[in-house]
Design an enzyme around this catalytic site. Structure first.
Site, PDB file in Angstrom:
ATOM      1  N   CYS A 179     -58.473  10.520  -0.378  1.00  0.00           N
ATOM      2  CA  CYS A 179     -59.559  11.372   0.099  1.00  0.00           C
ATOM      3  C   CYS A 179     -59.219  12.842  -0.146  1.00  0.00           C
ATOM      4  O   CYS A 179     -58.143  13.177  -0.629  1.00  0.00           O
ATOM      5  CB  CYS A 179     -59.794  11.138   1.586  1.00  0.00           C
ATOM      6  SG  CYS A 179     -60.480   9.513   1.973  1.00  0.00           S
ATOM      7  N   HIS A 186     -62.776  14.994   4.413  1.00  0.00           N
ATOM      8  CA  HIS A 186     -62.643  14.879   5.871  1.00  0.00           C
ATOM      9  C   HIS A 186     -61.695  15.917   6.439  1.00  0.00           C
ATOM     10  O   HIS A 186     -61.018  16.640   5.711  1.00  0.00           O
ATOM     11  CB  HIS A 186     -62.224  13.467   6.282  1.00  0.00           C
ATOM     12  CG  HIS A 186     -60.902  13.001   5.757  1.00  0.00           C
ATOM     13  ND1 HIS A 186     -59.702  13.560   6.109  1.00  0.00           N
ATOM     14  CD2 HIS A 186     -60.599  11.997   4.909  1.00  0.00           C
ATOM     15  CE1 HIS A 186     -58.716  12.923   5.520  1.00  0.00           C
ATOM     16  NE2 HIS A 186     -59.237  11.972   4.756  1.00  0.00           N
TER      17      HIS A 186
END
Length: 170
Positions: free
Chosen positions: A145, A123
């Protein structure tokens, strides 16, 4: 030992390819067929036909070393997964979901009596960060992430299709 050797060979391949073909831009690179994350180097490489098209510096979770075992451990998983869907309205700009946990991860977690976690993504930036994008990328700040800048996410978004494999190495 086999995984370590394979990881070393992948890292060497990624490094050599980057030296041979630096400076390619996502706008003209076309679709990629593999994404390779090398956690020890904080790098993400986009490949097609074994050739690196572009590399990015990444940020990960606060404890990047080792494989993700359980929910909340601040680790990024290791292994082969699929980038299975895109989320254009992510809390962190845009995101592409990684198919963690796979069956092996689920079995391991069950045997250990823990929850494996999930929702691991590539992301963009944290919209609440006071740091400029390039400075924020110097720190591991995610919950496991893989983060890149918003401008880089725009590039990746264009060249990575749903279903693209991703390999995450130590």
């Amino acid at each position: 030992m086999r995984a370590t050797l394979l990881s070393t060979l992948t890292t060497l391949t990624v490094t050599i390819a980057a030296l041979v073909s630096p400076g390619l831009h996502a706008s003209g690179m076309g679709k990629v067929d593999l994404v390779v994350i090398t956690k020890s180097e904080s790098s993400m490489a986009l490949l097609r036909d074994g050739k690196i098209l572009k590399q990015y510096r990444i940020a990960m979770g606060d404890l990047p070393a080792g494989h993700k075992l359980k929910e909340g451990d601040q680790r990024t998983p290791q292994g082969r997964y699929t980038l299975d869907y895109k989320k254009p309205d992510s809390a962190y700009y845009k995101s592409i979901h990684i198919s963690y946990p796979n069956e092996e991860d689920k079995l391991r977690a069950k045997a250990l009596g823990i929850r494996p976690g999930g929702m691991i993504m590539i992301h963009g930036q944290n919209p609440k960060s006071p740091l400029p994008p390039e400075q924020a990328q110097q720190y591991n700040w995610t919950d496991g992430c893989i983060a890149i800048t918003n401008a880089e996410m725009d590039e990746v978004w264009k060249v990575v299709d749903e279903g693209t494999p991703i390999e995450i190495w130590p």
